[in-house]
Design an enzyme around this catalytic site. Structure first.
Site, mmCIF file in Angstrom:
data_model
loop_
_atom_site.group_PDB
_atom_site.id
_atom_site.type_symbol
_atom_site.label_atom_id
_atom_site.label_comp_id
_atom_site.label_asym_id
_atom_site.label_seq_id
_atom_site.Cartn_x
_atom_site.Cartn_y
_atom_site.Cartn_z
ATOM 1 N N MET A 1 140.660 25.643 30.760
ATOM 2 C CA MET A 1 139.508 25.650 29.859
ATOM 3 C C MET A 1 139.579 24.467 28.906
ATOM 4 O O MET A 1 140.602 24.268 28.246
ATOM 5 C CB MET A 1 139.486 26.946 29.039
ATOM 6 N N ILE B 1 147.524 31.472 28.616
ATOM 7 C CA ILE B 1 148.485 30.459 28.197
ATOM 8 C C ILE B 1 147.859 29.566 27.139
ATOM 9 O O ILE B 1 146.800 28.974 27.360
ATOM 10 C CB ILE B 1 148.941 29.598 29.396
ATOM 11 N N GLY C 1 141.181 25.585 23.579
ATOM 12 C CA GLY C 1 141.731 24.895 24.740
ATOM 13 C C GLY C 1 142.956 25.563 25.327
ATOM 14 O O GLY C 1 143.928 25.794 24.633
ATOM 15 N N SER C 2 142.952 25.896 26.617
ATOM 16 C CA SER C 2 144.038 26.651 27.192
ATOM 17 C C SER C 2 143.833 26.843 28.688
ATOM 18 O O SER C 2 143.026 26.160 29.306
ATOM 19 C CB SER C 2 144.138 28.011 26.497
ATOM 20 N N ARG C 3 144.560 27.820 29.251
ATOM 21 C CA ARG C 3 144.443 28.083 30.679
ATOM 22 C C ARG C 3 144.823 29.528 30.961
ATOM 23 O O ARG C 3 145.561 30.152 30.193
ATOM 24 C CB ARG C 3 145.319 27.081 31.413
#
Length: 216
Positions: free
Chosen positions: A97, A155, A185-187
């Site tokens: 993301m 994460i 912002g991440s995943r």
């Protein structure tokens, strides 16, 4: 519609922007500079509003399918050894993301939450190979009779400093329902059975709660 995790930040940002514009109008005489600063304040507010938006999604409930837990781009599809819960090989699908994506996390399948754990950690960039093991993260496993067990891991990235996880053991998970939020912002990694039929490709853009990641 904005996510509840953003209400406080949106209010604070709004007050800062209004105050900043008011002070700018009072103390800066150069029109071009005054207008530029005011526009920057407005752009900042728009970015915050966009980040915390929470659009309604139409999830077609199907116990044979896994839907994307988040909006973003598919960056990993590979067979890996998952050692936190399964201790066996699984298919990993990761969705990255960017800060402009919707950051609501949704349940990929319906069923019962059988595992939920928070891990404090580092803030490596979300695409770093060690991010799934060293970054701040949460691991959740949902099980249903049709699909079996699906693990998803939120994460944190270099900008994300807080993961919100609503999933608790013995909760009833509704496919596509709100299960958490990651700020800035991440995943999210999915770990699926090896006999899963993956329905996405690398670099494909997906929508949380709607795009089908895999099916039996």
């Amino acid at each position: 519609m904005f996510h509840k995790e953003g209400h406080k930040i949106i209010l604070i940002t709004f007050l800062i922007v209004v105050g900043g514009i008011f002070v700018t109008d009072l103390v800066i005489s150069l029109e071009w500079l005054r207008v530029t600063i005011m526009l920057l304040f407005l752009v900042f507010l728009i970015l915050i509003l966009q980040f915390f938006r929470n659009p309604k999604r139409q999830t077609s409930i199907n116990d044979k399918q896994v839907v994307s837990p988040v909006d973003g781009k598919v960056v990993v599809i590979e067979e890996v050894f998952e050692k936190e819960f399964f201790n066996e090989k699984r298919l990993q699908v990761s969705v990255f993301m960017s800060p402009i994506n919707v950051h609501v996390t949704r349940y990929p399948i319906g069923g019962k939450v059988i595992f939920s754990k928070y891990h404090p950690g580092k803030y490596l960039v979300a695409w770093h190979p060690k991010a799934s093991e060293e970054n701040e993260r949460t691991t959740v496993v949902v099980e249903n009779e049709t699909y079996g067990k699906v693990l998803y891991r939120q994460i944190a990235g270099a900008l994300a400093k807080r993961i919100v996880n609503y999933a608790k053991v013995n909760d009833n998970a509704i496919q596509g329902g709100d299960s958490g939020f990651i700020k800035f912002g991440s995943r999210v990694d999915l770990y699926l059975p090896l006999n899963t039929n993956i329905k996405v490709k690398l670099n494909q853009k997906v929508r949380g709660g709607e795009s089908i990641i895999a099916e039996l």
